[in-house]
Design an enzyme around this catalytic site. Structure first.
Site, PDB file in Angstrom:
ATOM      1  CG  ASN A 119      90.903  29.983  27.188  1.00  9.69           C
ATOM      2  OD1 ASN A 119      90.906  30.096  25.795  1.00  9.69           O
ATOM      3  ND2 ASN A 119      91.184  28.492  27.700  1.00  9.69           N
ATOM      4  CD  GLU A 148      88.794  26.576  24.057  1.00  6.44           C
ATOM      5  OE1 GLU A 148      89.084  26.869  23.855  1.00  6.44           O
ATOM      6  OE2 GLU A 148      88.807  27.356  25.043  1.00  6.44           O
ATOM      7  N   GLY A 197      93.587  26.040  19.708  1.00  5.87           N
ATOM      8  CA  GLY A 197      92.982  24.663  20.439  1.00  5.87           C
ATOM      9  C   GLY A 197      93.194  24.888  22.032  1.00  5.87           C
ATOM     10  NE  ARG A 241      85.431  35.286  25.757  1.00  3.57           N
ATOM     11  CZ  ARG A 241      86.206  34.373  24.015  1.00  3.57           C
ATOM     12  NH1 ARG A 241      86.590  34.509  23.642  1.00  3.57           N
ATOM     13  NH2 ARG A 241      85.310  33.501  25.191  1.00  3.57           N
ATOM     14  CG  ASP A 296      86.738  30.632  26.920  1.00  3.67           C
ATOM     15  OD1 ASP A 296      88.322  30.495  27.136  1.00  3.67           O
ATOM     16  OD2 ASP A 296      85.829  30.212  26.177  1.00  3.67           O
ATOM     17  CD  GLN A 345      84.250  32.479  12.509  1.00  5.65           C
ATOM     18  OE1 GLN A 345      85.233  32.677  12.834  1.00  5.65           O
ATOM     19  NE2 GLN A 345      83.144  31.958  12.943  1.00  5.65           N
ATOM     20  CG  ASP A 366      90.219  33.429  24.192  1.00  6.46           C
ATOM     21  OD1 ASP A 366      90.691  32.810  23.592  1.00  6.46           O
ATOM     22  OD2 ASP A 366      89.060  32.518  24.719  1.00  6.46           O
ATOM     23  CD1 TRP A 420      92.621  32.201  20.497  1.00  6.76           C
ATOM     24  CD2 TRP A 420      90.851  32.812  18.661  1.00  6.76           C
ATOM     25  NE1 TRP A 420      91.212  32.537  20.659  1.00  6.76           N
ATOM     26  CE2 TRP A 420      89.745  32.836  19.905  1.00  6.76           C
ATOM     27  CE3 TRP A 420      89.802  32.903  18.014  1.00  6.76           C
ATOM     28  CZ2 TRP A 420      89.018  33.116  20.109  1.00  6.76           C
ATOM     29  CZ3 TRP A 420      88.547  33.627  18.138  1.00  6.76           C
ATOM     30  CH2 TRP A 420      87.544  33.366  19.550  1.00  6.76           C
ATOM     31  NE  ARG A 473      87.750  33.797  13.216  1.00  6.09           N
ATOM     32  CZ  ARG A 473      88.989  32.972  13.764  1.00  6.09           C
ATOM     33  NH1 ARG A 473      89.565  32.474  14.048  1.00  6.09           N
ATOM     34  NH2 ARG A 473      87.740  32.003  14.833  1.00  6.09           N
TER      35      ARG A 473
END
Lengths: 267, 519
Positions: B246, B180, B178, B316, B289, B68, B291, B228, B118
């Site tokens: 999120n 999640e 992180g 999003r 979710d 990515q 973000d 992120w 990235r």
């Protein structure tokens, strides 16, 4: 080169040691969380987040994972077998091992959850599978598009493991209402050529610039979107819609008994 | 040691032969400039000749895929921060490797989305990148050797790091991943020379911080809001803009009642101190979710006849936003895809919610789906066309909620999503006028978008797709002018650089890096 050879020679020995270690962990062990309501609920939450993508939210089989509600499993019916499948995966299938991300207790909790599903899904399968097999290859003409093992055609999805992958209800729906759900990668593609011809077939490839398809006679086409009038992908089936009329209820039950019996591994 | 020494000599001699590249010939930061435009001033490849674009070299990393990264190019070298903590320097003319270093990640990482990375940032001869286990490192650009390493957060608590850092003044800024896993997000600044932390901004307001009241009970402790994707910087205002992710757990909002600041927001921070200047929360109390991590692109827009300092983002949650970057006030907000959760954004900046859209045990159908809208893939802004380019998913999902007990460092999403039968996500590449939010052109994709964008002064926009094509569009009309099948899914944004007077387009695809040029 010498180093590579040494590793190659040591390889099987190391593997044997590792396998032995794993076996000592879980074989013949009882699930310490068997029937534990809290463990089952933990497993249900975990299943939704980690397993439902393949096995379906209700574990009745999904895009690629088998139905887990039947109480019988292709890789063995003991709790230790289920443990092994979750921890190490099933070679030759899409089932990966989760030992890197799950602790031993967590695998056992998932086993408890999978066990808890059995009572809900396991209606005994009526019907005569042998009679169903005759209908499949004969009156139904199913083999003109579907394959079981090495027999049949590859236009539609292979049914070699249909009984392991799908619930009885799903199989019944697929026979009577083929458009209700389309196996991933088996959409219908319709191409209209510049001279007005229509080509209809099952998806073999589809991207932003081209489509590949196979028609019901088995002929393969590859077409660029720039070279034709239109290319359309639809989530419908090319399967006949008249099986509900073609088969009596008894015949349908026999056919489903045959489909449910198909639990072969990859060839 | 001896090998590193050889690589170092080789790198020096190559640079000697090639000479320095002009600034517009290089790609020295994630978003090409600190404003995040991803706009190359190079003009050799243009709308008339792009059809003749052809591969010049392909570097196969030997990895299966998952790239990515935005490669950096300067001093005749290309620097690739790859997945699983691999780094390479390539000769930008031939694609031949000059150095390769790797720090093996520890086992048992808790990751939502693989060991991805990235890209690098650079200051002088120092390259900066994060390792997946949550460390920030400085590498010597000539040899790849490690100059310093700093732990951002404990990976055993669920933290990881994937984004490209951003160099501002004498600091290197980085976010964290992180959300999640019951973590608490932040944005950090470190001294480029020493790796010592200069400041930290917590993206979840905790005890004694304004916004604490927007988290019920102790829910802030596992509030997520990770960071992120790389932020941007406006040197004139001395403000850093950074998008936040999120709140956690993703789908069970009952355990974290309140707006959950500063999740789903863009925060404007004083670059020297990390102090919050303003924030804007796109999705208060998000449960889908969604973000808000997409590049906050710094542009000046002409609105109602006046030039306005703006920051823009395709969020999003399905809305395009233009904010006043001096105050955070909403200037424009308009859906660019199907949206069922809100029917507009009010004058106070809050969304007008449509009832019945929150996740339930039985599943609630809502649009956009889990991935948006526009997710993380890099966007581009063309100074030439004034248009903003990004990929959008055309997708909805059934959102499920469950009760989940948090275990430190473990997956804490409190359920999941599912598509409805026969509904498969598709997508589009969109060109949006940021002064109105109107879509000027669209190119429909057969699946959800996977790659980032590049705009060039040659009147072109480049991207890739999940099926392996790299594609060039006319930036004004969206007409496809060129495509090439790379054989691997493209999940990275293309970049452009020039060497010895020749313009290149480079992009990672599958496990390879490819460079294209005119014959």
């Amino acid at each position: 080169l010498k180093l590579a050879l040494a590793i190659a020679l040591a390889g099987p020995f190391l593997t044997a040691l590792t396998a032995q270690d794993n076996k000592a962990d879980t074989s013949l062990q009882k699930n310490p969380f068997a029937g534990d309501a809290q463990a089952i609920e933990w497993g249900r939450v975990k299943f939704r987040m980690s397993c439902a993508g393949c096995h379906g939210l209700r574990a009745t089989g999904g895009r690629s994972g088998p139905d887990l509600t039947r109480g019988t499993f292709a890789a063995g019916d003991q709790d230790s077998d289920l443990y092994g499948v979750i921890a190490k995966g099933v070679p030759g299938t899409e089932m990966p091992g989760f030992s890197d991300s799950l602790e031993t207790d967590e695998v056992w909790r998932l086993v408890s959850y999978v066990r808890s599903l059995t009572s809900r899904g396991a209606a005994p399968i009526a019907g005569d599978a042998a009679a169903g097999e005759a209908l499949f290859w004969g009156k139904g003409g199913c083999g003109r598009c579907h394959r079981v093992g090495t027999r049949g055609s590859s236009v539609g999805p292979s049914l070699t493991r249909a009984g392991a992958q799908r619930s009885l209800a799903y199989l019944r729906e697929s026979v009577l209402a083929p458009d209700a759900d389309i196996t991933y990668g088996y959409a219908t593609i319709t191409v209209v050529t510049r001279d007005g011809r229509k080509i209809v077939g099952v998806e073999r490839g589809f991207d932003n610039f081209s489509a590949q398809l196979i028609d019901v006679s088995g002929r393969y086409y590859s077409l660029q979107k720039d070279d034709v009038t239109s290319i359309q992908r639809e989530y419908r089936s090319l399967m006949p819609l008249n099986y509900g009329r073609l088969f009596s209820e008894a015949e349908l039950t026999d056919l489903l008994a045959f489909l449910a019996s198909l639990r072969g591994g990859p060839p | 040691m001896r090998l590193a020494g050889t690589a170092s000599l080789l790198a020096s001699s190559l640079v000697g032969i090639l000479g320095a590249q002009a600034p517009s010939d290089t790609w020295r930061t994630y978003g090409q400039n600190s404003q995040g435009w991803r706009y190359s001033e190079l003009t050799e490849i243009d709308t008339r000749n792009v059809a003749r674009l052809a591969p010049r070299w392909i570097f196969q990393t030997g990895l299966g895929g998952g790239f990515q990264t935005t490669p950096l190019v300067f001093d005749g070298l290309m620097f690739i921060a790859g997945p699983s903590n691999h780094s390479w320097a390539l000769d930008a003319l031939t694609g031949r490797p000059v150095w390769h270093v790797r720090k093996a990640p520890p086992p048992k990482l808790n990751l939502c989305c693989g060991t991805v990375n990235r890209g690098f940032a650079v200051n002088g001869d120092k390259l900066f990148r994060v390792y997946i286990e949550g460390t920030l490192v400085a590498l010597d650009a000539k040899s790849g050797s490690t100059l310093w390493a700093t732990t951002l957060a404990d990976y055993k608590q669920g933290y990881s790091a994937t984004g490209a850092p951003l160099v501002v003044k004498n600091m290197v800024l980085t976010g964290i991943a992180g959300a999640e896993f019951g973590t608490r997000g932040f944005i950090d600044a470190y001294d480029v020379e020493t790796g010592k932390r200069v400041w930290r901004f917590n993206t979840v307001a905790g005890e004694g911080e304004p916004g604490r009241e927007t988290w019920a009970g102790d829910s802030w402790k596992s509030g997520g809001a990770s960071t992120w994707i790389t932020g941007t910087y406006d040197p004139e205002l001395n403000l850093v803009f950074w998008g936040t992710g999120n709140p956690g757990p993703d789908m069970d909002g009952d355990v974290r009642r309140g707006d959950n600041l500063y999740s789903g927001s863009v925060v404007a921070l004083d670059a020297d101190t990390g102090k919050l200047k303003w924030h804007y929360q796109f999705t208060p109390h998000d449960v889908h979710d969604w973000d808000a991590i997409s590049d906050p692109v710094v542009v000046d827009l002409t609105l109602d006849g006046k030039s306005v300092k703006a920051v823009i983002q395709a969020n999003r949650n399905g809305f395009f936003y233009a904010l006043d970057r001096t105050t955070g006030k909403v200037l424009r907000a308009k859906p660019y895809t199907k949206v069922t959760w809100a029917d507009g954004i009010g004058a106070d900046g809050r969304p007008h919610l449509i009832p019945g859209q929150d996740p339930t045990e039985e599943g609630t159908f809502a649009c956009p789906g889990l991935g948006g809208g526009h997710n993380w893939q890099a966007t581009a802004y063309s100074r030439q066309t004034g248009l903003y380019y990004f990929g959008s998913s055309e997708n909805c999902h059934l959102f499920f909620k469950m009760k989940q007990t948090l275990t430190a460092g473990e997956w804490y999403q409190a359920s999941t999503v599912e598509g409805r039968p026969k509904e498969h996500g598709t997508g589009a590449i969109l060109a949006v006028d940021p002064t109105t939010g109107d879509t000027k052109w669209r190119f429909d994709l057969v699946s959800t978008p996977s790659a980032g964008m590049l705009a060039t002064a040659g009147g072109l926009v480049f991207t890739g797709d999940a099926q392996g094509y790299v594609i060039a569009f006319d930036a004004r009309t969206g007409k496809v002018l060129w495509k090439f099948q790379t054989g691997g899914s493209v999940s990275a944004p293309p970049i452009s650089y020039a060497l010895n007077g020749k313009q290149y387009i480079a992009v990672a695809s599958g496990g390879s890096m490819l460079a294209f040029a005119l014959p």
